[in-house]
Enzyme design. Structure first.
Site, PDB file in Angstrom:
ATOM      1  N   GLY A  29     -10.317 102.582  -8.228  1.00  0.00           N
ATOM      2  CA  GLY A  29     -10.234 103.544  -6.957  1.00  0.00           C
ATOM      3  C   GLY A  29     -10.274 104.913  -7.259  1.00  0.00           C
ATOM      4  N   ASP A  30     -10.512 105.826  -6.296  1.00  0.00           N
ATOM      5  CA  ASP A  30     -10.477 107.368  -6.468  1.00  0.00           C
ATOM      6  C   ASP A  30     -11.497 107.648  -7.719  1.00  0.00           C
ATOM      7  OD1 ASP A  30      -8.003 107.434  -5.237  1.00  0.00           O
ATOM      8  OD2 ASP A  30      -6.880 106.747  -6.987  1.00  0.00           O
ATOM      9  N   LYS A  61     -15.874 107.685  -4.176  1.00  0.00           N
ATOM     10  CA  LYS A  61     -16.965 107.013  -3.105  1.00  0.00           C
ATOM     11  C   LYS A  61     -17.472 108.061  -1.920  1.00  0.00           C
ATOM     12  CE  LYS A  61     -13.976 103.774  -2.884  1.00  0.00           C
ATOM     13  NZ  LYS A  61     -13.167 103.868  -3.764  1.00  0.00           N
ATOM     14  N   GLY A  94      -7.536 106.636   0.401  1.00  0.00           N
ATOM     15  CA  GLY A  94      -7.551 108.214   0.884  1.00  0.00           C
ATOM     16  C   GLY A  94      -9.095 108.819   0.212  1.00  0.00           C
ATOM     17  N   HIS A  95      -9.831 108.931   1.281  1.00  0.00           N
ATOM     18  CA  HIS A  95     -10.974 109.401   0.836  1.00  0.00           C
ATOM     19  C   HIS A  95     -11.174 111.064   0.874  1.00  0.00           C
ATOM     20  CE1 HIS A  95     -13.052 105.417   1.226  1.00  0.00           C
ATOM     21  NE2 HIS A  95     -12.252 105.364   0.341  1.00  0.00           N
ATOM     22  N   GLN A 118     -10.520 101.288  -2.500  1.00  0.00           N
ATOM     23  CA  GLN A 118     -10.102 100.748  -3.804  1.00  0.00           C
ATOM     24  C   GLN A 118     -11.159 100.629  -4.631  1.00  0.00           C
ATOM     25  OE1 GLN A 118      -8.419  98.808  -0.802  1.00  0.00           O
ATOM     26  NE2 GLN A 118      -7.284 100.669  -0.521  1.00  0.00           N
ATOM     27  N   THR A 128      -0.640 109.151  -1.584  1.00  0.00           N
ATOM     28  CA  THR A 128       0.870 109.263  -1.686  1.00  0.00           C
ATOM     29  C   THR A 128       1.302 110.537  -2.489  1.00  0.00           C
ATOM     30  OG1 THR A 128       0.311 108.008  -3.840  1.00  0.00           O
ATOM     31  CG2 THR A 128       0.929 106.601  -1.628  1.00  0.00           C
ATOM     32  N   ARG A 161       1.051 110.820  -5.542  1.00  0.00           N
ATOM     33  CA  ARG A 161       1.814 110.418  -6.781  1.00  0.00           C
ATOM     34  C   ARG A 161       0.681 110.715  -7.923  1.00  0.00           C
ATOM     35  NH1 ARG A 161       2.468 103.866  -6.169  1.00  0.00           N
ATOM     36  NH2 ARG A 161       0.359 104.259  -5.021  1.00  0.00           N
TER      37      ARG A 161
HETATM   38  P1  IMP Z   1      -1.506  98.588  -1.663  1.00  0.00           P
HETATM   39  O1  IMP Z   1      -2.959  98.329  -1.519  1.00  0.00           O
HETATM   40  O2  IMP Z   1      -1.127  99.491  -1.008  1.00  0.00           O
HETATM   41  O3  IMP Z   1      -0.829  97.217  -1.559  1.00  0.00           O
HETATM   42  O4  IMP Z   1      -1.209  98.725  -3.412  1.00  0.00           O
HETATM   43  C1  IMP Z   1      -1.679  97.973  -4.384  1.00  0.00           C
HETATM   44  C2  IMP Z   1      -2.135  98.648  -5.400  1.00  0.00           C
HETATM   45  O5  IMP Z   1      -3.400  99.268  -5.324  1.00  0.00           O
HETATM   46  C3  IMP Z   1      -1.248  99.803  -6.135  1.00  0.00           C
HETATM   47  O6  IMP Z   1      -1.376  99.909  -7.639  1.00  0.00           O
HETATM   48  C4  IMP Z   1      -1.917 101.086  -5.300  1.00  0.00           C
HETATM   49  O7  IMP Z   1      -1.372 102.172  -5.921  1.00  0.00           O
HETATM   50  C5  IMP Z   1      -3.257 100.702  -5.377  1.00  0.00           C
HETATM   51  N1  IMP Z   1      -4.045 101.362  -4.380  1.00  0.00           N
HETATM   52  C6  IMP Z   1      -4.342 100.951  -3.302  1.00  0.00           C
HETATM   53  N2  IMP Z   1      -5.439 101.892  -2.404  1.00  0.00           N
HETATM   54  C7  IMP Z   1      -5.573 102.697  -3.438  1.00  0.00           C
HETATM   55  C8  IMP Z   1      -6.444 103.661  -3.501  1.00  0.00           C
HETATM   56  O8  IMP Z   1      -7.213 104.212  -2.428  1.00  0.00           O
HETATM   57  N3  IMP Z   1      -6.623 104.496  -4.595  1.00  0.00           N
HETATM   58  C9  IMP Z   1      -6.085 104.042  -5.719  1.00  0.00           C
HETATM   59  N4  IMP Z   1      -5.278 103.171  -5.637  1.00  0.00           N
HETATM   60  C10 IMP Z   1      -5.059 102.482  -4.564  1.00  0.00           C
HETATM   61 MG    MG Z   2      -8.718 107.452  -3.134  1.00  0.00          MG
END
Ligand code: IMP
Ligand code: MG
Length: 334
Positions: free
Chosen positions: A12-13, A16, A42-43, A177, A251, A253
């Site tokens: 992800g990130d 895209k 989050g785009h 993702q 988030t 983070r």
């Molecule tokens: P969940 O999709 O919220 O259940 O998270 C599962 C895992 O996918 C975690 O490690 C999240 O940080 C990661 N994750 C979910 N969505 C994203 C995203 O859009 N970008 C990066 N990591 C993501």
């Molecule tokens: Mg993202």
């Protein structure tokens, strides 16, 4: 019918949103469809000088293209309306452009409470996992059951296959993702709960013969957010986080950083049938001025950007001769 698909080849990130916006500008798509995930995504999009972060709504709306949340997605209704308000507040017309497939599953308050208790995976706590669990357990709630969504609901079969509104339906599929977080191909259990591959796009109602290009998106280094240990030991990796602004769009983070894993990139490209590859954020490594990546068990160091890019491109083309490879800086166009 014709479809281009964007897939993230890492965690992800990878940018895209940027590629989606670029493709919307140069192609005459009739639809942009988000094919997986929920508001865990989050785009980040730069539009007319404004920075916008969308979670549910596909970027097509910024270009006046009909934008659909496809049946592979899960939806938080409050977040959906919040995003519409945000887009409208910066002057983007969303009227009649945003649609939700009737069979999208709803993220409920109960799902949010359950996900808020996660300590093992490091989820985004957006209720994603519990919503997909209930979908596959056949206990989920569908978007068509939500009266407040009535004006947005469409039948995606009618829209893509039966409608006479468009001479030819031309779709851009926008994923969320990435391959390294895919529930089947990622490092289970440190994955998300949906599919992040081209297969996932097809599940949204488009026959495979319609695929024109698969746009694979990666970064020249890797980032990951979540509970597993991922950060490499080199101090330059901390610099990459700061210079590359590697903090979660959803988030906030800090993302763990590591060097590019060429084997993962090749595997993800082969499995997704990538025809066009964009490797982003080359400018970040240029600023750090340190060129390293992994290939098999080896850590390779390069003297400069050109040498590293040449090595990557050669390896990709050896495996997939038809693939076109583009390297791109942070905000510039490809
Ligand atoms: P969940 O999709 O919220 O259940 O998270 C599962 C895992 O996918 C975690 O490690 C999240 O940080 C990661 N994750 C979910 N969505 C994203 C995203 O859009 N970008 C990066 N990591 C993501
Ligand atoms: Mg993202």
């Amino acid at each position: 019918m014709l479809a281009d698909i964007i897939v993230d080849l890492q965690y992800g990130d990878c940018g895209k949103g940027k590629i989606a916006s670029h493709l919307c500008k140069i192609n005459d798509y009739t639809h942009v469809i988000r094919y997986n995930g929920g508001c865990n995504a989050g785009h980040t999009i730069y539009h007319n000088g404004e920075k916008i972060i969308t979670h549910h709504i596909p970027c097509g709306v910024l270009h006046g293209i009909k934008s659909i949340i496809g049946p592979g997605c899960v939806l938080n209704v409050d977040q959906f309306f919040k995003e519409i308000d945000e887009l409208e507040s910066i002057g983007i017309n969303t009227k009649n452009l945003i649609k939700i497939a009737s069979n999208v599953h709803i993220i409920t308050d109960f799902h949010l409470i359950q996900d808020s208790k996660d300590t093992e995976i490091g989820t985004t706590k957006r209720g994603n996992g519990p919503a997909y669990r209930d979908k596959y357990d056949r206990k989920g709630m569908l978007a068509l059951e939500m009266p407040m969504l009535a004006e947005y609901i469409i039948d995606i079969y009618d829209e893509l296959h039966q409608s006479s509104e468009f001479e030819e339906v031309k779709i851009l599929f926008e994923g969320a993702q990435g391959f390294g977080l895919d529930v089947d191909w990622g490092d289970y259990p440190f994955v998300t709960s949906s599919h992040c591959t081209v297969g996932s796009a097809i599940l949204n109602g488009v026959p495979p013969q319609c695929i024109r290009d698969v746009w694979g998106v990666a970064k020249i280094y890797e980032t990951y957010v979540g509970a597993k240990e991922f950060q490499g030991i080199d101090p330059e990796l901390d610099e990459i986080r700061e210079i590359g602004q590697e903090f979660g769009a959803t988030t906030g983070r800090p993302r763990q950083t590591n060097w590019l894993d060429l084997d993962l990139l090749i595997k993800a490209s082969k499995i997704n049938g990538v025809s066009k590859m964009v490797i982003n954020k080359v400018d970040v490594l240029e600023k750090v001025d340190f060129w390293k990546m992994y290939e098999g068990p080896h850590a390779l160091e390069f003297r400069n950007s050109k040498d590293m890019q040449g090595h990557i491109e050669h390896a990709l083309k050896t495996n997939m001769p038809q693939m076109e490879v583009f390297f791109s800086g942070n905000k510039e166009k490809i």
